[in-house]
Design a protein around this motif. Structure first.
Motif, PDB file in Angstrom:
ATOM      1  N   SER A 176     109.859  22.682 -21.303  1.00  0.00           N
ATOM      2  CA  SER A 176     109.640  21.635 -20.302  1.00  0.00           C
ATOM      3  C   SER A 176     110.081  22.074 -18.903  1.00  0.00           C
ATOM      4  CB  SER A 176     110.400  20.365 -20.692  1.00  0.00           C
ATOM      5  OG  SER A 176     111.801  20.557 -20.603  1.00  0.00           O
ATOM      6  N   LYS A 177     110.727  23.237 -18.820  1.00  0.00           N
ATOM      7  CA  LYS A 177     111.250  23.713 -17.547  1.00  0.00           C
ATOM      8  C   LYS A 177     110.250  24.635 -16.839  1.00  0.00           C
ATOM      9  CE  LYS A 177     115.391  21.890 -18.057  1.00  0.00           C
ATOM     10  NZ  LYS A 177     115.972  20.887 -17.151  1.00  0.00           N
ATOM     11  N   ASP A 178     110.327  24.648 -15.522  1.00  0.00           N
ATOM     12  CA  ASP A 178     109.542  25.583 -14.723  1.00  0.00           C
ATOM     13  C   ASP A 178     110.118  26.974 -14.952  1.00  0.00           C
ATOM     14  OD1 ASP A 178     108.324  27.160 -12.826  1.00  0.00           O
ATOM     15  OD2 ASP A 178     108.787  25.859 -11.123  1.00  0.00           O
ATOM     16  N   LYS A 179     109.321  27.864 -15.526  1.00  0.00           N
ATOM     17  CA  LYS A 179     109.828  29.181 -15.906  1.00  0.00           C
ATOM     18  C   LYS A 179     110.310  30.003 -14.700  1.00  0.00           C
ATOM     19  CE  LYS A 179     109.173  28.857 -20.344  1.00  0.00           C
ATOM     20  NZ  LYS A 179     108.161  29.631 -21.088  1.00  0.00           N
ATOM     21  N   ASP A 180     109.799  29.696 -13.521  1.00  0.00           N
ATOM     22  CA  ASP A 180     110.220  30.445 -12.332  1.00  0.00           C
ATOM     23  C   ASP A 180     111.623  30.076 -11.872  1.00  0.00           C
ATOM     24  OD1 ASP A 180     107.839  31.766 -12.272  1.00  0.00           O
ATOM     25  OD2 ASP A 180     107.008  30.687 -10.557  1.00  0.00           O
ATOM     26  N   HIS A 181     112.199  29.015 -12.456  1.00  0.00           N
ATOM     27  CA  HIS A 181     113.515  28.554 -12.011  1.00  0.00           C
ATOM     28  C   HIS A 181     114.500  28.358 -13.161  1.00  0.00           C
ATOM     29  CE1 HIS A 181     110.692  27.324  -8.764  1.00  0.00           C
ATOM     30  NE2 HIS A 181     111.665  27.772  -8.002  1.00  0.00           N
ATOM     31  N   VAL A 182     114.228  28.976 -14.298  1.00  0.00           N
ATOM     32  CA  VAL A 182     115.127  28.815 -15.437  1.00  0.00           C
ATOM     33  C   VAL A 182     116.423  29.582 -15.228  1.00  0.00           C
ATOM     34  CG1 VAL A 182     113.312  28.335 -17.126  1.00  0.00           C
ATOM     35  CG2 VAL A 182     113.987  30.714 -16.674  1.00  0.00           C
ATOM     36  N   THR A 183     117.460  29.115 -15.890  1.00  0.00           N
ATOM     37  CA  THR A 183     118.768  29.786 -15.892  1.00  0.00           C
ATOM     38  C   THR A 183     119.221  29.908 -17.338  1.00  0.00           C
ATOM     39  OG1 THR A 183     120.093  27.760 -15.808  1.00  0.00           O
ATOM     40  CG2 THR A 183     119.292  28.628 -13.699  1.00  0.00           C
ATOM     41  N   GLY A 184     120.419  30.416 -17.527  1.00  0.00           N
ATOM     42  CA  GLY A 184     120.956  30.551 -18.878  1.00  0.00           C
ATOM     43  C   GLY A 184     121.088  29.215 -19.579  1.00  0.00           C
ATOM     44  N   LYS A 185     121.223  28.136 -18.805  1.00  0.00           N
ATOM     45  CA  LYS A 185     121.362  26.799 -19.387  1.00  0.00           C
ATOM     46  C   LYS A 185     120.068  26.311 -20.031  1.00  0.00           C
ATOM     47  CE  LYS A 185     124.951  25.384 -16.104  1.00  0.00           C
ATOM     48  NZ  LYS A 185     125.315  24.423 -15.029  1.00  0.00           N
ATOM     49  N   ASP A 186     118.964  26.988 -19.708  1.00  0.00           N
ATOM     50  CA  ASP A 186     117.665  26.573 -20.238  1.00  0.00           C
ATOM     51  C   ASP A 186     117.269  27.338 -21.499  1.00  0.00           C
ATOM     52  OD1 ASP A 186     117.143  24.704 -18.113  1.00  0.00           O
ATOM     53  OD2 ASP A 186     116.819  26.442 -16.816  1.00  0.00           O
ATOM     54  N   ILE A 187     118.185  28.157 -22.026  1.00  0.00           N
ATOM     55  CA  ILE A 187     117.930  28.852 -23.288  1.00  0.00           C
ATOM     56  C   ILE A 187     118.167  27.866 -24.423  1.00  0.00           C
ATOM     57  CG2 ILE A 187     118.663  30.720 -24.822  1.00  0.00           C
ATOM     58  CD1 ILE A 187     119.573  32.257 -22.310  1.00  0.00           C
TER      59      ILE A 187
END
Length: 290
Positions: A176-187
């Protein structure tokens, strides 16, 4: 008593002389206008362009393949050394440099949002892929639970590194996240419990033997003189997003200028395409070069 016929004849001769002189002056003015037009850049003025230069693959590619083409058109290219990426974009926005070839659209969009700049990544360029290289582990098959992977910590390349790890199948990111702005929290999945050491890209190679693997963007691998062919897994033309391709970066206000059109024409020229072939096969090429 005055002879009006003689007066009339003299007047007509004077009028003819004035008309002839006027014609010559107009012709001279026309020639002057052409010279002025030439000096203003419409007919071959030497236009100085300032650009950011750094020891990167794309900067070297510009200097070797594009600069000679532009110089033949009468341009003077003046390199300006700016080491900090944010300072580079601020200089571009303020007109201290006219363009650079060392960033991708995702980064430019992020800077525009955070700094209020008005910049554009106007043309995708040949790009060195971001890749994972061996550290203490020499093959992907050696990966083990708890392994540490060093990755670049600037926002856009951090996201790019996590995307690469997802493509490799080692992690899964929140869809659901924009892949261009993911961080470690989005794993959302990390079955091997891999650990990620986020640090400045240019420093990653210095700790190569202390971690299992390292992820390097193309410019950092290039500067570290790492053989691109030694990459264990890399972006490819199908996996790299358009927003992650290195681009010709300019200020919005210049997008319709002739010099921008001339740079774009140079990148799309057969001459440049042949030059790139001589430099190696590792480039991810834009569609216009295929």
């Amino acid at each position: 008593m005055m002879d009006f016929s003689v007066f009339r004849k003299k007047s007509l001769l004077k009028l003819a002389s004035v008309l002839a002189l006027s014609t010559l002056l107009l012709a001279a003015a026309g020639c002057g206008s052409s010279s002025k037009e030439a000096s203003s850049g419409k007919a071959g003025e030497t236009k100085e362009l300032k650009y950011r230069v750094m020891p990167t693959a794309t900067s070297d590619l510009f200097d070797g393949g594009i600069k000679p083409i532009l110089e033949k058109k009468g341009y003077k290219l003046t390199p300006v050394k700016i080491t900090d990426s944010i300072q580079r974009e601020m200089a571009l926005d303020e007109g201290k440099i006219d363009f650079h070839v060392d960033a991708h659209k995702a980064w430019i969009d992020q800077v525009n949002k955070s700094k209020g700049t008005h910049l554009t990544a106007i043309l995708p360029l040949p790009t060195v892929p971001t890749a994972i290289y061996g550290g203490s582990k020499k093959t992907l098959e050696e990966v083990a639970p708890g392994d540490v992977i060093a990755i670049p910590n600037d926002a856009s390349n951090l996201a790019r590194a996590y995307q690469l790890l997802e493509q490799l199948g080692w992690i899964k990111l929140d869809p659901s996240k924009d892949k261009d702005h993911v961080t470690g929290k989005d794993i959302v999945e990390n079955p091997k419990n891999l650990q990620f050491k986020e640090m400045k890209g240019p420093s990653i190679n210095t700790i190569r033997s202390d971690v299992a693997y390292i992820i390097l963007r193309g410019s950092d691998a290039y500067n570290a003189k790492i053989d691109f062919n030694s990459a264990l897994f890399a972006e490819n033309p199908d996996s790299i997003k358009d927003s992650m391709r290195i681009a010709l970066c300019i200020a919005d206000k210049n997008k319709d200028t002739q010099w921008v059109k001339d740079i774009i024409e140079a990148y799309k020229s057969p001459e440049f395409k042949e030059y790139v072939k001589k430099t190696g096969s590792f480039w991810i090429l834009p569609d216009y070069m295929k």
